[in-house]
Write a protein that holds these residues in place. Structure first.
Motif, PDB file in Angstrom:
ATOM      1  N   VAL A 185       2.615  48.443  57.593  1.00  0.00           N
ATOM      2  CA  VAL A 185       1.725  49.601  57.560  1.00  0.00           C
ATOM      3  C   VAL A 185       0.778  49.418  56.383  1.00  0.00           C
ATOM      4  CG1 VAL A 185       1.593  52.103  57.275  1.00  0.00           C
ATOM      5  CG2 VAL A 185       3.502  51.091  58.546  1.00  0.00           C
ATOM      6  N   PRO A 186      -0.524  49.360  56.639  1.00  0.00           N
ATOM      7  CA  PRO A 186      -1.468  49.205  55.530  1.00  0.00           C
ATOM      8  C   PRO A 186      -1.623  50.512  54.755  1.00  0.00           C
ATOM      9  CG  PRO A 186      -2.655  49.410  57.597  1.00  0.00           C
ATOM     10  CD  PRO A 186      -1.189  49.396  57.940  1.00  0.00           C
ATOM     11  N   ILE A 187      -1.748  50.374  53.448  1.00  0.00           N
ATOM     12  CA  ILE A 187      -1.995  51.533  52.581  1.00  0.00           C
ATOM     13  C   ILE A 187      -3.178  51.146  51.701  1.00  0.00           C
ATOM     14  CG2 ILE A 187      -1.004  53.163  50.941  1.00  0.00           C
ATOM     15  CD1 ILE A 187       1.763  52.103  51.762  1.00  0.00           C
ATOM     16  N   PRO A 188      -4.376  51.530  52.105  1.00  0.00           N
ATOM     17  CA  PRO A 188      -5.559  51.039  51.411  1.00  0.00           C
ATOM     18  C   PRO A 188      -5.770  51.592  50.005  1.00  0.00           C
ATOM     19  CG  PRO A 188      -6.176  52.539  53.168  1.00  0.00           C
ATOM     20  CD  PRO A 188      -4.701  52.357  53.251  1.00  0.00           C
ATOM     21  N   ALA A 189      -5.407  52.835  49.755  1.00  0.00           N
ATOM     22  CA  ALA A 189      -5.701  53.448  48.458  1.00  0.00           C
ATOM     23  C   ALA A 189      -4.616  53.122  47.436  1.00  0.00           C
ATOM     24  CB  ALA A 189      -5.846  54.957  48.607  1.00  0.00           C
ATOM     25  N   ARG A 190      -5.034  52.621  46.304  1.00  0.00           N
ATOM     26  CA  ARG A 190      -4.115  52.202  45.236  1.00  0.00           C
ATOM     27  C   ARG A 190      -3.247  53.366  44.737  1.00  0.00           C
ATOM     28  NH1 ARG A 190      -3.572  47.830  42.173  1.00  0.00           N
ATOM     29  NH2 ARG A 190      -5.340  46.843  43.151  1.00  0.00           N
ATOM     30  N   LYS A 191      -3.840  54.537  44.561  1.00  0.00           N
ATOM     31  CA  LYS A 191      -3.060  55.674  44.051  1.00  0.00           C
ATOM     32  C   LYS A 191      -2.067  56.181  45.106  1.00  0.00           C
ATOM     33  CE  LYS A 191      -5.264  56.572  39.972  1.00  0.00           C
ATOM     34  NZ  LYS A 191      -5.752  57.622  39.121  1.00  0.00           N
ATOM     35  N   VAL A 192      -2.380  56.039  46.371  1.00  0.00           N
ATOM     36  CA  VAL A 192      -1.425  56.402  47.420  1.00  0.00           C
ATOM     37  C   VAL A 192      -0.238  55.436  47.377  1.00  0.00           C
ATOM     38  CG1 VAL A 192      -1.063  56.631  49.923  1.00  0.00           C
ATOM     39  CG2 VAL A 192      -3.172  57.493  48.882  1.00  0.00           C
ATOM     40  N   ARG A 193      -0.511  54.152  47.180  1.00  0.00           N
ATOM     41  CA  ARG A 193       0.585  53.167  47.035  1.00  0.00           C
ATOM     42  C   ARG A 193       1.427  53.492  45.813  1.00  0.00           C
ATOM     43  NH1 ARG A 193      -3.649  49.268  48.318  1.00  0.00           N
ATOM     44  NH2 ARG A 193      -3.618  48.582  46.173  1.00  0.00           N
TER      45      ARG A 193
ATOM     46  N   VAL B 135      -3.813  64.975  44.472  1.00  0.00           N
ATOM     47  CA  VAL B 135      -2.418  64.909  44.945  1.00  0.00           C
ATOM     48  C   VAL B 135      -2.361  65.302  46.415  1.00  0.00           C
ATOM     49  CG1 VAL B 135      -0.121  65.947  44.766  1.00  0.00           C
ATOM     50  CG2 VAL B 135      -1.316  65.224  42.709  1.00  0.00           C
ATOM     51  N   ARG B 136      -3.048  66.373  46.783  1.00  0.00           N
ATOM     52  CA  ARG B 136      -3.057  66.803  48.196  1.00  0.00           C
ATOM     53  C   ARG B 136      -3.610  65.705  49.102  1.00  0.00           C
ATOM     54  NH1 ARG B 136      -4.134  71.823  45.848  1.00  0.00           N
ATOM     55  NH2 ARG B 136      -6.387  71.582  45.962  1.00  0.00           N
ATOM     56  N   GLN B 137      -4.706  65.080  48.682  1.00  0.00           N
ATOM     57  CA  GLN B 137      -5.297  64.004  49.482  1.00  0.00           C
ATOM     58  C   GLN B 137      -4.347  62.813  49.584  1.00  0.00           C
ATOM     59  OE1 GLN B 137      -9.007  63.362  47.430  1.00  0.00           O
ATOM     60  NE2 GLN B 137     -10.096  64.855  48.700  1.00  0.00           N
ATOM     61  N   ALA B 138      -3.684  62.481  48.487  1.00  0.00           N
ATOM     62  CA  ALA B 138      -2.730  61.374  48.511  1.00  0.00           C
ATOM     63  C   ALA B 138      -1.565  61.683  49.444  1.00  0.00           C
ATOM     64  CB  ALA B 138      -2.226  61.072  47.099  1.00  0.00           C
ATOM     65  N   LEU B 139      -1.124  62.941  49.457  1.00  0.00           N
ATOM     66  CA  LEU B 139      -0.033  63.331  50.363  1.00  0.00           C
ATOM     67  C   LEU B 139      -0.463  63.246  51.831  1.00  0.00           C
ATOM     68  CD1 LEU B 139       1.530  66.296  48.372  1.00  0.00           C
ATOM     69  CD2 LEU B 139       2.503  64.009  48.721  1.00  0.00           C
ATOM     70  N   VAL B 140      -1.708  63.568  52.110  1.00  0.00           N
ATOM     71  CA  VAL B 140      -2.234  63.392  53.470  1.00  0.00           C
ATOM     72  C   VAL B 140      -2.185  61.908  53.838  1.00  0.00           C
ATOM     73  CG1 VAL B 140      -4.328  63.520  54.892  1.00  0.00           C
ATOM     74  CG2 VAL B 140      -3.654  65.466  53.483  1.00  0.00           C
ATOM     75  N   GLY B 141      -2.592  61.061  52.908  1.00  0.00           N
ATOM     76  CA  GLY B 141      -2.525  59.614  53.135  1.00  0.00           C
ATOM     77  C   GLY B 141      -1.096  59.142  53.363  1.00  0.00           C
ATOM     78  N   LEU B 142      -0.160  59.680  52.583  1.00  0.00           N
ATOM     79  CA  LEU B 142       1.254  59.299  52.762  1.00  0.00           C
ATOM     80  C   LEU B 142       1.796  59.769  54.105  1.00  0.00           C
ATOM     81  CD1 LEU B 142       3.090  59.744  49.348  1.00  0.00           C
ATOM     82  CD2 LEU B 142       2.488  57.649  50.554  1.00  0.00           C
ATOM     83  N   ARG B 143       1.380  60.934  54.539  1.00  0.00           N
ATOM     84  CA  ARG B 143       1.837  61.426  55.857  1.00  0.00           C
ATOM     85  C   ARG B 143       1.383  60.473  56.957  1.00  0.00           C
ATOM     86  NH1 ARG B 143       1.714  67.260  54.115  1.00  0.00           N
ATOM     87  NH2 ARG B 143       3.913  67.769  54.211  1.00  0.00           N
TER      88      ARG B 143
ATOM     89  N   VAL C 160      -2.243  50.279  38.160  1.00  0.00           N
ATOM     90  CA  VAL C 160      -3.043  51.486  38.354  1.00  0.00           C
ATOM     91  C   VAL C 160      -3.527  51.888  36.975  1.00  0.00           C
ATOM     92  CG1 VAL C 160      -2.971  53.927  39.010  1.00  0.00           C
ATOM     93  CG2 VAL C 160      -1.734  52.264  40.359  1.00  0.00           C
ATOM     94  N   LYS C 161      -4.750  52.252  36.885  1.00  0.00           N
ATOM     95  CA  LYS C 161      -5.291  52.633  35.575  1.00  0.00           C
ATOM     96  C   LYS C 161      -4.890  54.054  35.227  1.00  0.00           C
ATOM     97  CE  LYS C 161      -8.991  49.333  35.475  1.00  0.00           C
ATOM     98  NZ  LYS C 161      -9.349  48.664  36.662  1.00  0.00           N
ATOM     99  N   ALA C 162      -3.596  54.227  35.000  1.00  0.00           N
ATOM    100  CA  ALA C 162      -3.028  55.516  34.597  1.00  0.00           C
ATOM    101  C   ALA C 162      -1.891  55.195  33.625  1.00  0.00           C
ATOM    102  CB  ALA C 162      -2.516  56.288  35.811  1.00  0.00           C
ATOM    103  N   PRO C 163      -2.084  55.435  32.334  1.00  0.00           N
ATOM    104  CA  PRO C 163      -1.109  55.022  31.323  1.00  0.00           C
ATOM    105  C   PRO C 163       0.319  55.507  31.574  1.00  0.00           C
ATOM    106  CG  PRO C 163      -3.129  55.749  30.267  1.00  0.00           C
ATOM    107  CD  PRO C 163      -3.267  56.059  31.721  1.00  0.00           C
ATOM    108  N   ALA C 164       0.501  56.742  32.001  1.00  0.00           N
ATOM    109  CA  ALA C 164       1.860  57.248  32.231  1.00  0.00           C
ATOM    110  C   ALA C 164       2.531  56.487  33.368  1.00  0.00           C
ATOM    111  CB  ALA C 164       1.835  58.744  32.538  1.00  0.00           C
ATOM    112  N   PHE C 165       1.781  56.176  34.428  1.00  0.00           N
ATOM    113  CA  PHE C 165       2.345  55.399  35.533  1.00  0.00           C
ATOM    114  C   PHE C 165       2.682  53.991  35.060  1.00  0.00           C
ATOM    115  CE2 PHE C 165       2.183  52.493  39.097  1.00  0.00           C
ATOM    116  CZ  PHE C 165       3.010  53.124  40.018  1.00  0.00           C
ATOM    117  N   GLU C 166       1.788  53.382  34.309  1.00  0.00           N
ATOM    118  CA  GLU C 166       2.029  52.020  33.807  1.00  0.00           C
ATOM    119  C   GLU C 166       3.264  51.980  32.906  1.00  0.00           C
ATOM    120  OE1 GLU C 166       0.624  49.215  34.772  1.00  0.00           O
ATOM    121  OE2 GLU C 166      -0.849  50.182  36.049  1.00  0.00           O
TER     122      GLU C 166
END
Length: 177
Positions: A23-31, A67-75, A134-140
Motif C-alpha cells: 500500500v503506497p503512502i505518499p505523504a511523509r507525515k502520514v507515514r 492531524v485530521r488530514q493525516a487521519l483521512v490519509g491513514l483511513r 521527518v523534519k520534526a525534532p520531537a519525532f526525530e
C-alpha cells in the motif's frame, strides 16, 4: 477479518494480509503518524501529543487540521481493515486489525526459546524506519530512542541465540544481521 500488515523494521512496508500488494503512502507525515501509532498497537495517543510530535511549529488550529488530514490519509491506507480507533481526543491502532512486525519481534525475543529467537533474528530486517526522516525534532528524538531500544533488543536476542547454539554444540551459527 482483513488485517493490515505494517513492517517498521528496515524500510516501512504496509500491505493488506500477508500476500496482499504493498500500500503506497505518499505523504511523509502520514507515514510518520502510522509508524508512531503502530509501534504500540492499542495505546491511545492524544491529538495534542500528535500535533506536538509532528507539527510543532504550526499554529494550533492548523496543526489540528493537519492531524485530521493525516487521519483521512491513514483511513485510506487501512481501507477495509478499518484499523484506526479515533475519538474526539485520542487516536490508536486496533491491535486486532493490524499486525506489526515490531510487536511480533518483541514477543519472540521475550519468549527466549531457540526457535523463537531464530524467528526474531530473521524478522529484524534493519533499524526501525531505516533511512526515514521527518523534519520534526520531537519525532526525530522519539525515533532515535526507539531505534536504539530495538537495536539493543536485537543484540540481546543474538547473544541469547548464540548461547543456545553454543550449549547445543551447534557447529553452524546462523546469525543474519
Amino acid at each position: 477479518m482483513i488485517r493490515l500488515v505494517v513492517c517498521l523494521l528496515g524500510d516501512l512496508q504496509v500491505g493488506h494480509g500477508a500476500s496482499g500488494p504493498a500500500v503506497p503512502i505518499p505523504a511523509r507525515k502520514v507515514r510518520a503518524l502510522l509508524a508512531y501509532l503502530a509501534l504500540r498497537p492499542g495505546r491511545r495517543h492524544s491529538r495534542d501529543r500528535l500535533t506536538a510530535l509532528l507539527w510543532p511549529d504550526v499554529a494550533d488550529t492548523q496543526a489540528r487540521q493537519s492531524v485530521r488530514q493525516a487521519l483521512v490519509g491513514l483511513r485510506r491506507v487501512f481501507g477495509k481493515a478499518d484499523g484506526l480507533v479515533v475519538d474526539s481526543d485520542t487516536v490508536a491502532v486496533d491491535p486486532l486489525r493490524v499486525d506489526v512486525d515490531v510487536t511480533r519481534f518483541e514477543h519472540l525475543v521475550a519468549d527466549g526459546s531457540r526457535p523463537r529467537l531464530e524467528q526474531a533474528v530473521a524478522l529484524y530486517r534493519g533499524d526501525l524506519l531505516e533511512g526515514f526522516e521527518v523534519k520534526a525534532p520531537a519525532f526525530e528524538d522519539w525515533l532515535l530512542t526507539e531505534r536504539e531500544r530495538l537495536r539493543e533488543l536485537a543484540r540481546k536476542a543474538l547473544a541469547k541465540l548464540l548461547a543456545h547454539q553454543t550449549r547445543m554444540g551447534s557447529s553452524e551459527v546462523t546469525l543474519h544481521t
